[in-house]
Design an enzyme around this catalytic site. Sequence first.
Site, PDB file in Angstrom:
ATOM      1  N   LEU A   1      21.890  34.690 -46.493  1.00 18.54           N
ATOM      2  CA  LEU A   1      21.552  34.039 -45.227  1.00 18.54           C
ATOM      3  C   LEU A   1      20.240  33.308 -45.480  1.00 18.54           C
ATOM      4  O   LEU A   1      19.279  33.917 -45.966  1.00 18.54           O
ATOM      5  CB  LEU A   1      21.383  35.064 -44.103  1.00 18.54           C
ATOM      6  CG  LEU A   1      21.059  34.529 -42.693  1.00 18.54           C
ATOM      7  CD1 LEU A   1      21.390  35.595 -41.648  1.00 18.54           C
ATOM      8  CD2 LEU A   1      19.606  34.113 -42.521  1.00 18.54           C
TER       9      LEU A   1
ATOM     10  N   HIS B   1      26.582  37.402 -49.020  1.00 12.53           N
ATOM     11  CA  HIS B   1      25.768  37.104 -50.196  1.00 12.53           C
ATOM     12  C   HIS B   1      24.384  36.596 -49.825  1.00 12.53           C
ATOM     13  O   HIS B   1      23.392  36.970 -50.464  1.00 12.53           O
ATOM     14  CB  HIS B   1      26.457  36.044 -51.063  1.00 12.53           C
ATOM     15  CG  HIS B   1      27.706  36.518 -51.726  1.00 12.53           C
ATOM     16  ND1 HIS B   1      27.728  37.093 -52.976  1.00 12.53           N
ATOM     17  CD2 HIS B   1      28.996  36.516 -51.296  1.00 12.53           C
ATOM     18  CE1 HIS B   1      28.970  37.415 -53.289  1.00 12.53           C
ATOM     19  NE2 HIS B   1      29.764  37.070 -52.297  1.00 12.53           N
TER      20      HIS B   1
ATOM     21  N   LEU C   1      32.487  38.080 -57.471  1.00  6.87           N
ATOM     22  CA  LEU C   1      33.924  38.172 -57.233  1.00  6.87           C
ATOM     23  C   LEU C   1      34.281  38.067 -55.754  1.00  6.87           C
ATOM     24  O   LEU C   1      33.522  38.498 -54.888  1.00  6.87           O
ATOM     25  CB  LEU C   1      34.470  39.494 -57.786  1.00  6.87           C
ATOM     26  CG  LEU C   1      34.369  39.697 -59.299  1.00  6.87           C
ATOM     27  CD1 LEU C   1      34.967  41.045 -59.672  1.00  6.87           C
ATOM     28  CD2 LEU C   1      35.068  38.565 -60.059  1.00  6.87           C
TER      29      LEU C   1
ATOM     30  N   TYR D   1      17.497  43.200 -40.420  1.00 12.86           N
ATOM     31  CA  TYR D   1      18.933  43.450 -40.345  1.00 12.86           C
ATOM     32  C   TYR D   1      19.267  44.616 -39.422  1.00 12.86           C
ATOM     33  O   TYR D   1      20.343  44.623 -38.805  1.00 12.86           O
ATOM     34  CB  TYR D   1      19.500  43.657 -41.750  1.00 12.86           C
ATOM     35  CG  TYR D   1      19.574  42.370 -42.533  1.00 12.86           C
ATOM     36  CD1 TYR D   1      20.431  41.347 -42.149  1.00 12.86           C
ATOM     37  CD2 TYR D   1      18.756  42.146 -43.645  1.00 12.86           C
ATOM     38  CE1 TYR D   1      20.493  40.150 -42.845  1.00 12.86           C
ATOM     39  CE2 TYR D   1      18.816  40.950 -44.348  1.00 12.86           C
ATOM     40  CZ  TYR D   1      19.683  39.958 -43.937  1.00 12.86           C
ATOM     41  OH  TYR D   1      19.739  38.760 -44.619  1.00 12.86           O
TER      42      TYR D   1
ATOM     43  N   SER E   1      32.042  36.797 -49.006  1.00  9.87           N
ATOM     44  CA  SER E   1      33.328  36.912 -49.694  1.00  9.87           C
ATOM     45  C   SER E   1      33.875  38.302 -49.404  1.00  9.87           C
ATOM     46  O   SER E   1      33.174  39.153 -48.851  1.00  9.87           O
ATOM     47  CB  SER E   1      33.167  36.695 -51.204  1.00  9.87           C
ATOM     48  OG  SER E   1      32.370  37.727 -51.780  1.00  9.87           O
TER      49      SER E   1
END
Length: 205
Positions: free
Chosen positions: A122, A120, A109, A166, A95
């Site tokens: 994976l 948010h 939000l 990451y 988002s």
Amino acid sequence: MSALSALPFLKPVQLRSPRSPPGGQRRHTLPASEFRCLSPGDAVSVFEIEREAFISVSGDCPLHLDEIRHFLNLCPELSLGWFEEGRLVAFIIGSLWDQERLSQAALTLHKPQGSAVHIHVLAVHRTVRQQGKGSILMWRYLQHLRCLPCARRALLMCQPFLVPFYQKCGFQALGPCQVTVGDLAFVEMQHAVRGHAFMRRNSGC
């Protein structure tokens, strides 16, 4: 907003050719492998994969089913699913966020005027883990973001043991995240989304 029709790297990828039945007439078959943005209709499949992946590790899910539906209704273009023969095997949900760093409010939000994409979650289905699908999906997702004019950077929070994964995907650690979930603490990571004009000229965005 959906950029799917303009993105060649999100078109179905045929990994193997379906065999023709006797008589030479091919039956209709689903693409062997397909990447596409998710829709609210995918929410249950998303939640089933997420629940199995996270509850055994942390005891909770980053997103619950109603939150998944919430984001897939508000900003489906910030999600990406990997489907094999019509079955969801991996996904990312994001988002928009409008601050430099993530805060507790970022968990629920979507800020339409924001320029940071908050990733948010994976998750990869248990039957296809350890095959590199997570890193492939993240690469596809970052390419997708480069074709969205709103996206300038991607943010995520992860537990320390996931930082090396990451980092291999190109993210840089920003330090401890302000967000906590129960007793869990997180590292916040960032990836710059670059080359908007170049990508639009060369991919039809």
